[in-house]
Design a protein around this motif. Structure first.
Motif, PDB file in Angstrom:
ATOM      1  N   THR A  48      56.195 -10.413  22.350  1.00  5.66           N
ATOM      2  CA  THR A  48      56.554 -10.684  23.745  1.00  5.66           C
ATOM      3  C   THR A  48      57.487  -9.608  24.280  1.00  5.66           C
ATOM      4  N   TRP A  49      58.479  -9.236  23.474  1.00  8.51           N
ATOM      5  CA  TRP A  49      59.403  -8.183  23.894  1.00  8.51           C
ATOM      6  C   TRP A  49      58.677  -6.857  24.076  1.00  8.51           C
ATOM      7  N   PHE A  51      55.513  -6.438  24.893  1.00  6.08           N
ATOM      8  CA  PHE A  51      54.691  -6.509  26.095  1.00  6.08           C
ATOM      9  C   PHE A  51      55.543  -6.365  27.354  1.00  6.08           C
ATOM     10  N   VAL A  52      56.708  -7.011  27.372  1.00  7.58           N
ATOM     11  CA  VAL A  52      57.582  -6.929  28.550  1.00  7.58           C
ATOM     12  C   VAL A  52      58.076  -5.504  28.760  1.00  7.58           C
ATOM     13  N   THR A  53      58.530  -4.868  27.689  1.00  9.73           N
ATOM     14  CA  THR A  53      59.007  -3.494  27.814  1.00  9.73           C
ATOM     15  C   THR A  53      57.881  -2.524  28.164  1.00  9.73           C
ATOM     16  N   VAL A  55      55.185  -3.259  30.008  1.00 11.88           N
ATOM     17  CA  VAL A  55      54.917  -3.423  31.445  1.00 11.88           C
ATOM     18  C   VAL A  55      56.040  -2.815  32.266  1.00 11.88           C
ATOM     19  N   ASP A  56      57.285  -2.987  31.835  1.00  7.44           N
ATOM     20  CA  ASP A  56      58.405  -2.375  32.555  1.00  7.44           C
ATOM     21  C   ASP A  56      58.265  -0.863  32.605  1.00  7.44           C
ATOM     22  N   PRO A  78      65.614  -6.462  31.424  1.00 10.78           N
ATOM     23  CA  PRO A  78      64.241  -6.537  30.900  1.00 10.78           C
ATOM     24  C   PRO A  78      63.428  -7.594  31.644  1.00 10.78           C
ATOM     25  N   GLY A  79      62.191  -7.259  31.908  1.00  8.14           N
ATOM     26  CA  GLY A  79      61.306  -8.178  32.603  1.00  8.14           C
ATOM     27  C   GLY A  79      61.223  -7.972  34.089  1.00  8.14           C
ATOM     28  N   SER A  80      62.059  -7.095  34.651  1.00 11.41           N
ATOM     29  CA  SER A  80      61.998  -6.860  36.094  1.00 11.41           C
ATOM     30  C   SER A  80      60.675  -6.214  36.487  1.00 11.41           C
ATOM     31  N   LEU A  82      57.857  -6.615  34.887  1.00 13.74           N
ATOM     32  CA  LEU A  82      56.827  -7.637  34.759  1.00 13.74           C
ATOM     33  C   LEU A  82      56.800  -8.534  35.987  1.00 13.74           C
ATOM     34  N   ILE A  83      57.979  -8.875  36.505  1.00 15.94           N
ATOM     35  CA  ILE A  83      58.039  -9.699  37.717  1.00 15.94           C
ATOM     36  C   ILE A  83      57.410  -8.965  38.890  1.00 15.94           C
TER      37      ILE A  83
END
Length: 257
Positions: A48-49, A51-53, A55-56, A78-80, A82-83
């Motif tokens: 998950t980490w 994938f988030v990084t 996409v970021d 982190p995750g900004s 992705l949002i």
């Protein structure tokens, strides 16, 4: 007299030698139990980490510096990215649903349709995404068994769509064929795709997710087994091993001479 001399044949130093062995067995069983509990959680968080990084890293270059959280915070958020990606894709789907959006999509598809190499790639990927994410296709929702790689050996396959009319007319025989995908263990994303007569397929009552789990675990995790029950069973085995090691201070036969 012989019966009275039997007890001294057990060396008094043997019980202490069994105690470390029991401690090591208990340590090993408890370690494996903890590994089963923590391993999937750690790998899930890691993926998950990642994938988030990932996409970021893809989205951040397209976000102006003035709108990035790290511009106003002493640390990155982190995750900004992705949002931002989720919001952008949602807006894209909303705009595509109206008349202007459909017109622009049709124009883009006609433009891509004139490119020889890009046309084939785009059409193939579009059909795959429509089948997987539209919820209307029936691909990879059924699981079956086929004799592969030799008679008497059965492999799990994912049943897909029926072949097109052009391919069906070229297939030998009068039997109806089905498109199947045979995943490879332990990576189910790779495998073989082929057409099989429908009469040669044995359908099983199993979901595609359970089939993928069975393949990734190489048969260790069987469908229908409860993870909590497996953990409880392993803990019970550890307790049984502890009791057996503490209750049976039998000497090593190799040491009794």
């Amino acid at each position: 007299m012989n019966r009275q001399e039997l007890p001294p044949t057990v060396p008094p130093s043997d019980p202490p030698t069994d105690t470390p062995r029991g401690l090591m067995a208990r340590f090993r069983n408890y370690f494996l139990t903890g590994l089963i509990v923590a391993g999937p959680i750690a790998i899930t968080f890691y993926l998950t980490w990642w994938f988030v990084t990932w996409v970021d890293g893809l989205v951040r270059p397209f976000v102006p510096i003035a709108y990035r959280p790290e511009t106003y915070l002493p640390f990155g958020l982190p995750g900004s990215g992705l949002i931002v990606a989720v919001i952008a894709l949602t807006l894209l789907g909303f705009l595509t649903a109206n008349l202007i959006g459909r017109t622009l999509v049709d124009f883009g598809e006609r433009l891509l349709g004139r490119m020889p190499v890009v046309r084939a790639i785009y059409r193939g990927l579009k059909q795959v995404f429509e089948t997987l994410f539209s919820g209307q296709g029936s691909g990879f929702r059924r699981v079956g068994l086929v004799e592969f790689p030799s008679p008497g050996m059965w492999s799990i396959v994912l049943l897909s769509q029926a072949p097109s009319m052009e391919i069906a007319n070229r297939l030998p025989g009068q039997d109806e064929h089905v498109s199947v995908f045979l995943p490879c263990a332990p990576n189910p994303t790779t495998g073989f795709f082929f057409y099989v007569p429908k009469s040669k397929i044995v359908e099983v009552d199993m979901s595609a997710e359970d089939a993928a789990t069975l393949i990734m675990s190489c048969g260790v995790v069987q469908p229908g087994s409860d993870p909590q029950k497996r953990i409880a069973a392993l803990a019970g085995m550890a307790d049984a091993a502890r009791v057996a090691n503490s209750a049976s201070p039998q000497p090593d036969p190799m040491k009794v001479e």
